[in-house]
Design a protein around this motif. Structure first.
Motif, PDB file in Angstrom:
ATOM      1  N   GLY A 118     -23.427  60.680  44.275  1.00  0.00           N
ATOM      2  CA  GLY A 118     -22.153  61.323  44.602  1.00  0.00           C
ATOM      3  C   GLY A 118     -22.290  62.212  45.836  1.00  0.00           C
ATOM      4  O   GLY A 118     -21.401  62.259  46.692  1.00  0.00           O
ATOM      5  N   VAL A 119     -23.430  62.896  45.932  1.00  0.00           N
ATOM      6  CA  VAL A 119     -23.691  63.737  47.114  1.00  0.00           C
ATOM      7  C   VAL A 119     -23.909  62.844  48.339  1.00  0.00           C
ATOM      8  O   VAL A 119     -23.364  63.104  49.421  1.00  0.00           O
ATOM      9  CB  VAL A 119     -24.914  64.651  46.851  1.00  0.00           C
ATOM     10  CG1 VAL A 119     -25.368  65.337  48.134  1.00  0.00           C
ATOM     11  CG2 VAL A 119     -24.586  65.686  45.782  1.00  0.00           C
ATOM     12  N   LEU A 120     -24.677  61.775  48.150  1.00  0.00           N
ATOM     13  CA  LEU A 120     -24.900  60.859  49.289  1.00  0.00           C
ATOM     14  C   LEU A 120     -23.579  60.269  49.781  1.00  0.00           C
ATOM     15  O   LEU A 120     -23.340  60.192  50.992  1.00  0.00           O
ATOM     16  CB  LEU A 120     -25.846  59.723  48.878  1.00  0.00           C
ATOM     17  CG  LEU A 120     -27.308  60.122  48.678  1.00  0.00           C
ATOM     18  CD1 LEU A 120     -28.108  58.945  48.132  1.00  0.00           C
ATOM     19  CD2 LEU A 120     -27.922  60.601  49.989  1.00  0.00           C
ATOM     20  N   ARG A 121     -22.722  59.861  48.834  1.00  0.00           N
ATOM     21  CA  ARG A 121     -21.419  59.308  49.238  1.00  0.00           C
ATOM     22  C   ARG A 121     -20.614  60.356  50.019  1.00  0.00           C
ATOM     23  O   ARG A 121     -19.953  60.033  50.995  1.00  0.00           O
ATOM     24  CB  ARG A 121     -20.613  58.849  48.013  1.00  0.00           C
ATOM     25  CG  ARG A 121     -21.150  57.598  47.358  1.00  0.00           C
ATOM     26  CD  ARG A 121     -20.209  57.117  46.240  1.00  0.00           C
ATOM     27  NE  ARG A 121     -20.810  56.018  45.531  1.00  0.00           N
ATOM     28  CZ  ARG A 121     -21.552  56.146  44.415  1.00  0.00           C
ATOM     29  NH1 ARG A 121     -21.713  57.328  43.858  1.00  0.00           N
ATOM     30  NH2 ARG A 121     -22.100  55.081  43.858  1.00  0.00           N
ATOM     31  N   THR A 122     -20.696  61.598  49.556  1.00  0.00           N
ATOM     32  CA  THR A 122     -19.946  62.679  50.226  1.00  0.00           C
ATOM     33  C   THR A 122     -20.455  62.867  51.656  1.00  0.00           C
ATOM     34  O   THR A 122     -19.665  63.002  52.599  1.00  0.00           O
ATOM     35  CB  THR A 122     -20.094  64.002  49.429  1.00  0.00           C
ATOM     36  OG1 THR A 122     -19.705  63.766  48.078  1.00  0.00           O
ATOM     37  CG2 THR A 122     -19.233  65.101  50.024  1.00  0.00           C
ATOM     38  N   VAL A 123     -21.776  62.851  51.814  1.00  0.00           N
ATOM     39  CA  VAL A 123     -22.340  63.053  53.164  1.00  0.00           C
ATOM     40  C   VAL A 123     -22.014  61.840  54.046  1.00  0.00           C
ATOM     41  O   VAL A 123     -21.629  62.004  55.210  1.00  0.00           O
ATOM     42  CB  VAL A 123     -23.870  63.290  53.092  1.00  0.00           C
ATOM     43  CG1 VAL A 123     -24.434  63.492  54.498  1.00  0.00           C
ATOM     44  CG2 VAL A 123     -24.187  64.505  52.236  1.00  0.00           C
ATOM     45  N   GLN A 124     -22.144  60.648  53.481  1.00  0.00           N
ATOM     46  CA  GLN A 124     -21.826  59.452  54.283  1.00  0.00           C
ATOM     47  C   GLN A 124     -20.382  59.501  54.783  1.00  0.00           C
ATOM     48  O   GLN A 124     -20.108  59.205  55.939  1.00  0.00           O
ATOM     49  CB  GLN A 124     -21.998  58.187  53.439  1.00  0.00           C
ATOM     50  CG  GLN A 124     -23.437  57.705  53.363  1.00  0.00           C
ATOM     51  CD  GLN A 124     -23.560  56.378  52.635  1.00  0.00           C
ATOM     52  OE1 GLN A 124     -22.746  56.073  51.761  1.00  0.00           O
ATOM     53  NE2 GLN A 124     -24.571  55.611  52.988  1.00  0.00           N
ATOM     54  N   ALA A 125     -19.469  59.865  53.878  1.00  0.00           N
ATOM     55  CA  ALA A 125     -18.041  59.810  54.224  1.00  0.00           C
ATOM     56  C   ALA A 125     -17.636  60.915  55.203  1.00  0.00           C
ATOM     57  O   ALA A 125     -16.652  60.763  55.931  1.00  0.00           O
ATOM     58  CB  ALA A 125     -17.206  59.904  52.948  1.00  0.00           C
ATOM     59  N   THR A 126     -18.369  62.023  55.214  1.00  0.00           N
ATOM     60  CA  THR A 126     -17.962  63.160  56.062  1.00  0.00           C
ATOM     61  C   THR A 126     -18.827  63.299  57.319  1.00  0.00           C
ATOM     62  O   THR A 126     -18.535  64.133  58.175  1.00  0.00           O
ATOM     63  CB  THR A 126     -18.058  64.495  55.280  1.00  0.00           C
ATOM     64  OG1 THR A 126     -19.378  64.632  54.743  1.00  0.00           O
ATOM     65  CG2 THR A 126     -17.046  64.552  54.153  1.00  0.00           C
ATOM     66  N   ARG A 127     -19.880  62.512  57.432  1.00  0.00           N
ATOM     67  CA  ARG A 127     -20.863  62.699  58.509  1.00  0.00           C
ATOM     68  C   ARG A 127     -20.227  62.690  59.901  1.00  0.00           C
ATOM     69  O   ARG A 127     -20.465  63.589  60.713  1.00  0.00           O
ATOM     70  CB  ARG A 127     -21.955  61.630  58.425  1.00  0.00           C
ATOM     71  CG  ARG A 127     -23.029  61.762  59.499  1.00  0.00           C
ATOM     72  CD  ARG A 127     -23.946  60.564  59.511  1.00  0.00           C
ATOM     73  NE  ARG A 127     -23.254  59.311  59.699  1.00  0.00           N
ATOM     74  CZ  ARG A 127     -22.786  58.858  60.861  1.00  0.00           C
ATOM     75  NH1 ARG A 127     -22.927  59.584  61.945  1.00  0.00           N
ATOM     76  NH2 ARG A 127     -22.156  57.702  60.932  1.00  0.00           N
ATOM     77  N   GLU A 128     -19.416  61.679  60.139  1.00  0.00           N
ATOM     78  CA  GLU A 128     -18.828  61.566  61.497  1.00  0.00           C
ATOM     79  C   GLU A 128     -17.982  62.791  61.830  1.00  0.00           C
ATOM     80  O   GLU A 128     -18.082  63.344  62.930  1.00  0.00           O
ATOM     81  CB  GLU A 128     -17.928  60.333  61.568  1.00  0.00           C
ATOM     82  CG  GLU A 128     -18.581  59.183  62.292  1.00  0.00           C
ATOM     83  CD  GLU A 128     -17.664  57.987  62.385  1.00  0.00           C
ATOM     84  OE1 GLU A 128     -16.499  58.170  62.792  1.00  0.00           O
ATOM     85  OE2 GLU A 128     -18.118  56.886  62.030  1.00  0.00           O
ATOM     86  N   ALA A 129     -17.163  63.197  60.865  1.00  0.00           N
ATOM     87  CA  ALA A 129     -16.289  64.358  61.100  1.00  0.00           C
ATOM     88  C   ALA A 129     -17.129  65.618  61.316  1.00  0.00           C
ATOM     89  O   ALA A 129     -16.809  66.460  62.168  1.00  0.00           O
ATOM     90  CB  ALA A 129     -15.340  64.548  59.919  1.00  0.00           C
ATOM     91  N   LEU A 130     -18.226  65.748  60.554  1.00  0.00           N
ATOM     92  CA  LEU A 130     -19.092  66.925  60.707  1.00  0.00           C
ATOM     93  C   LEU A 130     -19.810  66.907  62.049  1.00  0.00           C
ATOM     94  O   LEU A 130     -19.946  67.939  62.705  1.00  0.00           O
ATOM     95  CB  LEU A 130     -20.125  66.962  59.583  1.00  0.00           C
ATOM     96  CG  LEU A 130     -19.709  67.652  58.283  1.00  0.00           C
ATOM     97  CD1 LEU A 130     -20.849  67.589  57.278  1.00  0.00           C
ATOM     98  CD2 LEU A 130     -19.288  69.095  58.523  1.00  0.00           C
TER      99      LEU A 130
END
Ligand SMILES: NC(=O)c1ccc[n+]([C@@H]2O[C@H](COP(=O)([O-])OP(=O)(O)OC[C@H]3O[C@@H](n4cnc5c(N)ncnc54)[C@H](OP(=O)(O)O)[C@@H]3O)[C@@H](O)[C@H]2O)c1
Length: 274
Positions: A118-130
């Motif tokens: 769940g954490v990995l999915r969160t980082v994957q999905a937000t990485r570009e925006a971050l």
């Protein structure tokens, strides 16, 4: 802390209760726009109504961090509304408790599906925006990222993984201007100790921790947000948490002896109150 984050955007998973809700309230208080994520949408709507009533901008997004694709959709919704994401708290989680011989591989998988994937999915999905915003990524670990107790190996393993992930990502994301913080609370007031091994909340289950021990979630959130904004590598929250982590770091043999000598073990899986 000066309000240098006013007008920024935070995305928080697990915002329907406990520490996640408190983080949403704290960021809103500081003038940050909030994308609040969890499965229980009615809870999120209540939270958002409260934040908006206080003048904040907030958005409730129903999402299950264990489902592939859900986070991408949620992040898309947040970007559509707010245009950017500056802070991410991968906070959603629960605990699978029990002694090794009583647990199945399925119990460990279920734990990892939320607390790690769940954490990995969160980082994957937000990485570009971050990377675009050069923002802050906060990964929710625990004192159990550092200290493993008997009767709690799925949870302790999951939180130790998050510590390892935070260390790696800190180096990888630094050239992109993104600071990575591991958040490691001790006991904080929340629903986590009433959630069973399948992730179901048993409202009436008694909290096995004495009332005086857990830190108030709003106080914990203030400390977490302050640490994240200061780009701390690790933010340990609660006095007992700080002492435990220090003891483990400097005197691991003493920690081991205390656990062994006094039979310290994790809370059991919560059952419905009789
Ligand atoms: N409280 C403590 O003493 C303590 C100590 C150390 C670390 N932590 C960590 O802090 C984090 C927050 O826990 P908490 O104590 O605030 O517990 P909590 O009150 O039970 O909140 C857990 C949050 O995670 C969400 N969640 C769980 N599974 C999810 C899923 N599959 N998809 C989306 N959201 C999900 C829940 O929302 P829905 O059920 O609505 O989806 C809820 O909002 C966890 O990672 C926990 O391990 C807590």
């Amino acid at each position: 802390m000066a309000n240098h984050i006013e007008g920024k955007v935070v995305l928080i998973t697990g915002a329907s209760s406990g520490i996640g809700s408190a983080l949403a309230r704290e960021y809103a208080r500081l003038g940050v726009r909030v994308a609040a994520i969890a499965r229980r949408e009615e809870r999120l709507h209540e939270l958002v109504e409260g934040l908006e009533a206080g003048g904040a901008q907030a958005l409730a997004i129903g999402c299950d961090v264990t489902r592939d694709g859900d986070l991408e959709r949620a992040v898309g919704t947040a970007l559509e509304r707010f245009g950017r994401i500056d802070h991410v708290h991968a906070n959603a989680g629960f605990g699978v408790a029990g002694w090794f011989h009583t647990l199945s591989l399925e119990d460990y998988r279920r734990q990892f599906e939320t607390n790690v994937f769940g954490v990995l999915r969160t980082v994957q999905a937000t990485r570009e925006a971050l990377w675009a915003s050069g923002g802050n990524l906060a990964l929710m670990g625990s004192v159990n990222s550092f200290i493993s107790l008997p009767g709690n190996s799925p949870y302790c393993m999951s939180k130790a993984s998050i510590l390892a992930l935070a260390h790696s990502l800190r180096h990888e994301f630094r050239p992109r201007g993104v600071a990575v913080t591991l958040v490691a609370p001790g006991f904080v007031q929340s629903e986590i100790r009433k959630v069973d091994n399948t992730g179901r909340l048993n409202e009436n289950a008694p909290d096995p921790i004495p009332d005086w021990l857990p830190m108030n979630a709003d106080k914990a959130a203030r400390q977490i947000v302050r640490g994240v904004c200061r780009k701390r590598r690790i933010v340990v929250v609660t006095g007992h948490g700080k002492w435990s982590v220090r003891l483990q770091r400097h005197f691991p043999g003493v920690t081991h002896a205390i656990i062994h000598r006094f039979g310290v073990s994790s809370r059991p899986e919560p059952k419905k109150a009789e």
